[in-house]
Design a protein around this motif. Structure first.
Motif, PDB file in Angstrom:
ATOM      1  N   GLU A  65       0.911  -1.327  -0.123  1.00 36.86           N
ATOM      2  CA  GLU A  65      -0.067   0.165  -0.027  1.00 36.86           C
ATOM      3  C   GLU A  65       0.959   1.219   0.106  1.00 36.86           C
ATOM      4  O   GLU A  65       2.204   1.242   0.674  1.00 36.86           O
ATOM      5  CB  GLU A  65      -1.093  -0.025   1.277  1.00 36.86           C
ATOM      6  N   PRO A  66       0.198   2.326  -0.555  1.00 38.01           N
ATOM      7  CA  PRO A  66       1.116   3.860  -0.578  1.00 38.01           C
ATOM      8  C   PRO A  66       0.999   4.183   0.830  1.00 38.01           C
ATOM      9  O   PRO A  66       0.298   3.502   1.886  1.00 38.01           O
ATOM     10  CB  PRO A  66       0.485   4.617  -1.304  1.00 38.01           C
ATOM     11  N   ILE A  67       2.017   5.118   1.353  1.00 40.76           N
ATOM     12  CA  ILE A  67       1.873   5.691   2.623  1.00 40.76           C
ATOM     13  C   ILE A  67       0.494   6.388   2.920  1.00 40.76           C
ATOM     14  O   ILE A  67      -0.044   6.807   1.920  1.00 40.76           O
ATOM     15  CB  ILE A  67       2.916   6.723   2.911  1.00 40.76           C
ATOM     16  N   GLN A  68       0.079   6.428   4.245  1.00 39.54           N
ATOM     17  CA  GLN A  68      -1.137   6.934   4.372  1.00 39.54           C
ATOM     18  C   GLN A  68      -1.305   8.194   4.062  1.00 39.54           C
ATOM     19  O   GLN A  68      -0.751   9.132   4.358  1.00 39.54           O
ATOM     20  CB  GLN A  68      -1.233   6.705   6.268  1.00 39.54           C
ATOM     21  N   GLY A  69      -2.910   8.115   3.436  1.00 40.91           N
ATOM     22  CA  GLY A  69      -3.138   9.744   3.014  1.00 40.91           C
ATOM     23  C   GLY A  69      -2.744   9.928   1.466  1.00 40.91           C
ATOM     24  O   GLY A  69      -2.964  10.798   0.887  1.00 40.91           O
ATOM     25  N   ALA A  70      -1.797   9.045   0.827  1.00 40.98           N
ATOM     26  CA  ALA A  70      -1.293   9.137  -0.364  1.00 40.98           C
ATOM     27  C   ALA A  70      -1.949   8.068  -1.327  1.00 40.98           C
ATOM     28  O   ALA A  70      -2.691   6.969  -0.983  1.00 40.98           O
ATOM     29  CB  ALA A  70       0.390   9.034  -0.470  1.00 40.98           C
ATOM     30  N   ARG A  71      -1.699   8.369  -2.685  1.00 41.08           N
ATOM     31  CA  ARG A  71      -2.453   7.515  -3.528  1.00 41.08           C
ATOM     32  C   ARG A  71      -1.379   6.934  -4.851  1.00 41.08           C
ATOM     33  O   ARG A  71      -0.419   7.413  -4.960  1.00 41.08           O
ATOM     34  CB  ARG A  71      -3.433   8.126  -4.492  1.00 41.08           C
ATOM     35  N   ASP A  72      -1.771   5.712  -5.198  1.00 38.94           N
ATOM     36  CA  ASP A  72      -1.093   5.433  -6.453  1.00 38.94           C
ATOM     37  C   ASP A  72      -1.908   5.567  -7.653  1.00 38.94           C
ATOM     38  O   ASP A  72      -3.068   5.681  -7.506  1.00 38.94           O
ATOM     39  CB  ASP A  72      -0.822   3.742  -6.254  1.00 38.94           C
TER      40      ASP A  72
END
Length: 495
Positions: A65-72
């Motif tokens: 998963e990406p870091i919390q609060g970020a998007r792929d």
């Protein structure tokens, strides 16, 4: 009795100990320190691990998963993002704005303006290895100011710039709010009249129309900071409290009225001051505003002119006055606005206003009038999904070239180059596959045509072309539909 052995002196004990290799020990300490530092880096010096770190994981398996609060943005999501960004760029260029960009890391001091301002508290900031305090940009306007001042007298005013930067803020994650987002910024520098704000509003409305939205779906609330400034001064609030008051009353649509009143009280405002401010912010039309500040007040005249201009352009039904809109950033000085969905399901879609003094705070010798807006990608995406207005955007490949076997790969590359130079989106089967498998793969990636390069046809200056979306062509003796022969010189022509 056995005589006691003589007790060794401290000096004798010290001399009896083996020699210590201090260099070796120090080397070992250094290695251990490196390992400790590496472990600390993994957890941010004692902070929590990544959001999924508590889950039991296998050795050598990374967190997916990406870091919390970020998007792929894998290809399917990237197509949606590009659709939105292409629309932003199309409108900006239609309105004669020029695109610009800058580094995502800026000097921290660029964003520190007023104590207590949320954007200062939400920064991703750190100290570089050469001891400079920097931050991931939380917004683009200060960078714009820096670039405008950098250009100086070379710049012909007024000028119209736009950008689509990625911005970072460490804030609470909710629907339509992330810790990173892309934001379409449009700014007009050097124009004093409200014609500039009207131009920005018309650009926003044009964009929303292109997304398929109407004035029944969304609206834009308009106010002026001059109104709040008049009310605050009338209530007897000290001038140094104006910016903090703006930050608090900007939360009226997010917090209960009682909580806003409590925060204003903590700021030092008495009950009468709080009552005057909150009652004034309840005005929902220009007539009510005129009764509060007077019909000849500069803010009232400015707002009337603004609404006339937007109406003349044809977007009068998209805009409305609302005195509660003040915007939380300290640098706004005139008209401010926020775009909202009329069902009230989402946060503000976009917002902005006039900021005539900002460039002066960064060193401009003369005040330079400016206005602009920020239009984030998160809320509009949620809204378009909710309304069923996002288009279906599949992978687009016009042609896929299929070598009959490995001996035909070099001829296939010649055909591939011809297709690409002819302006077609073309791909090739990279690994050797049976022809039937290659056709199946071509169909799976959405190719429109399959171009089979086989020995006999190629010797005659031809290739086999199969229209995958129409089922044209005849099956061979093995039941494989190989399409129809096409001259290589005609390969770029549409069927």
């Amino acid at each position: 009795s056995t005589p006691e052995a003589p007790t060794a002196t401290k000096k004798e004990k010290k001399e009896a100990q083996p020699a210590v290799d201090t260099a070796a020990i120090q080397k070992e300490i250094d290695e251990l320190q490196k390992q400790l530092d590496a472990k600390k880096a993994l957890i941010g010096g004692g902070a929590l691990l990544a959001k999924n770190s508590k889950k039991k994981s296998k050795k050598d398996v990374i967190d997916l998963e990406p870091i919390q609060g970020a998007r792929d943005f894998p290809p399917d999501q990237m197509r949606i993002r590009n659709y939105m960004f292409d629309t932003f760029r199309e409108v900006a260029k239609t309105f004669a704005f020029q695109e610009y960009d800058a580094a995502v890391v800026e000097s921290e001091e660029l964003y520190i303006r007023k104590a207590g301002e949320e954007i200062t508290e939400q920064m991703y900031n750190f100290v570089t290895k050469d001891n400079h305090r920097v931050a991931l940009r939380p917004e683009m306007t200060p960078t714009l100011a820096r670039l405008i001042l950098q250009k100086g007298s070379q710049l012909a005013l007024p000028t119209k710039w736009f950008s689509i930067p990625q911005c970072w803020r460490f804030e609470t994650i909710t629907r339509g709010r992330r810790r990173e987002h892309y934001q379409w910024n449009m700014d007009i520098v050097g124009a004093k009249s409200v014609s500039a704000e009207a131009e920005l509003i018309c650009a926003i409305c044009t964009t929303l129309q292109k997304f398929g939205l109407t004035a029944k779906d969304v609206g834009i609330k308009i106010n002026s900071r001059r109104v709040l400034q008049y009310v605050v001064e009338k209530a007897g609030v000290p001038a140094d409290k104006f910016a903090p008051v703006c930050i608090i009353v900007d939360k009226l649509d997010k917090l209960a009225k009682e909580e806003v009143e409590r925060q204003l009280g903590e700021l030092g405002l008495n009950a009468e001051m709080v009552n005057i401010i909150t009652q004034s912010l309840a005005a929902k039309d220009l007539e009510s505003l005129a009764q509060i500040v007077g019909s000849e007040h500069e803010a009232v005249q400015e707002l009337k002119k603004f609404f006339d201009l937007v109406n003349a352009y044809g977007f009068g039904d998209w805009v409305l006055f609302d005195a509660s809109v003040v915007r939380g950033l300290a640098y706004y000085t005139g008209i401010v606005f926020e775009c909202f969905d009329r069902e009230g399901k989402f946060r503000a879609i976009c917002g902005g206003g006039r900021y005539d003094n900002l460039l002066s705070t960064f060193g401009s010798r003369l005040p330079i009038p400016c206005c602009g807006f920020g239009f984030g990608d998160c809320v509009i995406l949620e809204l378009l999904q909710d309304k069923g207005l996002l288009p279906t955007l599949a992978q687009s490949v016009q042609d896929i070239v299929i070598p009959f076997d490995d001996s035909m790969r070099e001829p296939a590359l010649k055909v591939l180059r011809k297709l690409r130079e002819g302006g077609r989106v073309a791909d090739i089967i990279l690994d050797n596959k049976k022809v039937k498998q290659a056709y199946t793969y071509a169909d799976a990636i959405g190719a429109i045509r399959a171009v089979l390069v086989a020995p006999d046809e190629y010797a005659n200056g031809e290739v086999q072309v199969k229209m995958l979306r129409e089922g044209a062509g005849k099956e061979d003796s093995q039941g494989t539909n190989r399409g129809k022969p096409v001259k290589i010189e005609d390969i770029c022509k549409d069927e």
